[in-house]
Scaffold this motif. Structure first.
Motif, PDB file in Angstrom:
ATOM      1  N   UNK A 168       0.849  -1.379  -0.035  1.00  0.00           N
ATOM      2  CA  UNK A 168      -0.054  -0.043   0.066  1.00  0.00           C
ATOM      3  C   UNK A 168       0.678   1.346  -0.028  1.00  0.00           C
ATOM      4  N   UNK A 169       0.307   2.640   0.065  1.00  0.00           N
ATOM      5  CA  UNK A 169       0.790   3.894   0.094  1.00  0.00           C
ATOM      6  C   UNK A 169       1.267   4.032   1.488  1.00  0.00           C
ATOM      7  N   UNK A 170       2.522   4.346   1.758  1.00  0.00           N
ATOM      8  CA  UNK A 170       2.893   4.842   2.858  1.00  0.00           C
ATOM      9  C   UNK A 170       3.943   5.920   2.838  1.00  0.00           C
ATOM     10  N   UNK A 171       4.611   6.570   3.992  1.00  0.00           N
ATOM     11  CA  UNK A 171       5.416   7.651   3.820  1.00  0.00           C
ATOM     12  C   UNK A 171       6.850   6.942   3.534  1.00  0.00           C
ATOM     13  N   UNK A 172       7.791   7.454   2.833  1.00  0.00           N
ATOM     14  CA  UNK A 172       9.195   6.902   2.564  1.00  0.00           C
ATOM     15  C   UNK A 172       9.738   6.675   3.627  1.00  0.00           C
ATOM     16  N   UNK A 173       9.771   7.216   4.740  1.00  0.00           N
ATOM     17  CA  UNK A 173      10.466   6.798   5.878  1.00  0.00           C
ATOM     18  C   UNK A 173      10.166   5.443   6.638  1.00  0.00           C
ATOM     19  N   UNK A 174       8.592   5.372   6.599  1.00  0.00           N
ATOM     20  CA  UNK A 174       8.260   4.011   7.028  1.00  0.00           C
ATOM     21  C   UNK A 174       8.561   2.692   6.064  1.00  0.00           C
ATOM     22  N   UNK A 175       8.508   3.050   4.675  1.00  0.00           N
ATOM     23  CA  UNK A 175       8.833   1.967   3.909  1.00  0.00           C
ATOM     24  C   UNK A 175      10.364   1.922   4.022  1.00  0.00           C
ATOM     25  N   UNK A 176      11.052   2.641   4.258  1.00  0.00           N
ATOM     26  CA  UNK A 176      12.715   2.508   4.705  1.00  0.00           C
ATOM     27  C   UNK A 176      12.726   2.032   5.817  1.00  0.00           C
ATOM     28  N   UNK A 177      11.982   2.179   6.854  1.00  0.00           N
ATOM     29  CA  UNK A 177      12.104   1.484   8.097  1.00  0.00           C
ATOM     30  C   UNK A 177      11.950  -0.112   7.960  1.00  0.00           C
ATOM     31  N   UNK A 178      10.987  -0.359   7.084  1.00  0.00           N
ATOM     32  CA  UNK A 178      10.360  -1.686   7.036  1.00  0.00           C
ATOM     33  C   UNK A 178      11.576  -2.542   6.172  1.00  0.00           C
ATOM     34  N   UNK A 179      12.120  -2.049   5.050  1.00  0.00           N
ATOM     35  CA  UNK A 179      13.129  -2.364   4.378  1.00  0.00           C
ATOM     36  C   UNK A 179      14.292  -2.808   5.245  1.00  0.00           C
ATOM     37  N   UNK A 180      14.923  -1.676   6.138  1.00  0.00           N
ATOM     38  CA  UNK A 180      16.058  -2.153   7.111  1.00  0.00           C
ATOM     39  C   UNK A 180      15.793  -3.109   7.943  1.00  0.00           C
ATOM     40  N   UNK A 181      14.622  -3.275   8.511  1.00  0.00           N
ATOM     41  CA  UNK A 181      14.041  -4.153   9.359  1.00  0.00           C
ATOM     42  C   UNK A 181      14.272  -5.648   8.767  1.00  0.00           C
ATOM     43  N   UNK A 182      14.134  -5.770   7.633  1.00  0.00           N
ATOM     44  CA  UNK A 182      14.453  -6.997   7.012  1.00  0.00           C
ATOM     45  C   UNK A 182      15.952  -7.136   6.543  1.00  0.00           C
TER      46      UNK A 182
END
Length: 173
Positions: A32-46
């Motif tokens: 879905x649509x989210x802020x870039x910061x949240x998307x980046x945090x998700x990527x770094x978490x995995x």
């Protein structure tokens, strides 16, 4: 003031500077649509990277993946495409109006093999001395080559006289 070097290819991680993005997670599922910061945090978490797939979409589409692996795959595809390319070369066969039959047959076999490999053949017929007075012999020789090669090659350039030589180019069918 020196400008920062421009990188080719898609933007990755902190280079993505838009407020909102449409995220595709590591499994290929639409998050879905989210802020870039949240998307980046998700990527770094995995432990992966955020890669901008479609920068022109509204909002831009980003995907979570391993950027090093992505670059490697792209390079592999590029090399594979380069391998499949065939460079057409022009091979030259030189004949004379007075070329005897055996030599003629050898040259004909050489032309056949060049055409079989997918190369073009440039047939150069050179006139020496008084042979210039009998150009019809040269035309007859090139005409004979053309008729004998008809099933394997098409004439790309008809015989034309340049100084003391006639040139004809054959291309594989």
């Amino acid at each position: 003031m020196q400008a920062a070097p421009t990188r080719e290819g898609p933007r990755v991680n902190e280079e993505i500077r838009v407020p909102q993005v449409r995220l595709i997670d590591a499994d290929g599922e639409m998050a879905g649509v989210m802020t870039t910061r949240d998307a980046l945090a998700r990527a770094y978490s995995v432990g992966l990277d955020l890669l901008e797939i479609s920068p022109t979409a509204e909002p831009p589409v980003v995907k979570i993946l391993d950027y090093g692996k992505f670059k490697y795959e792209q390079q592999k595809k590029k090399n594979e495409a380069r391998k499949k390319q065939k460079v057409i070369e022009i091979k030259e066969v030189k004949v004379r109006p007075s070329t005897n039959e055996n030599d003629y047959q050898v040259k004909l076999r050489a032309m056949n093999s060049f055409l079989a490999e997918g190369d073009k053949v440039k047939v150069s017929l050179r006139f020496k001395g008084r042979e210039m007075a009998h150009q019809e012999l040269g035309i007859k020789m090139l005409e004979r080559i053309r008729t004998e090669m008809e099933d394997k090659a098409k004439v790309e350039q008809m015989p034309k006289l340049e100084n003391r030589q006639m040139i004809m180019v054959l291309a594989p069918r």
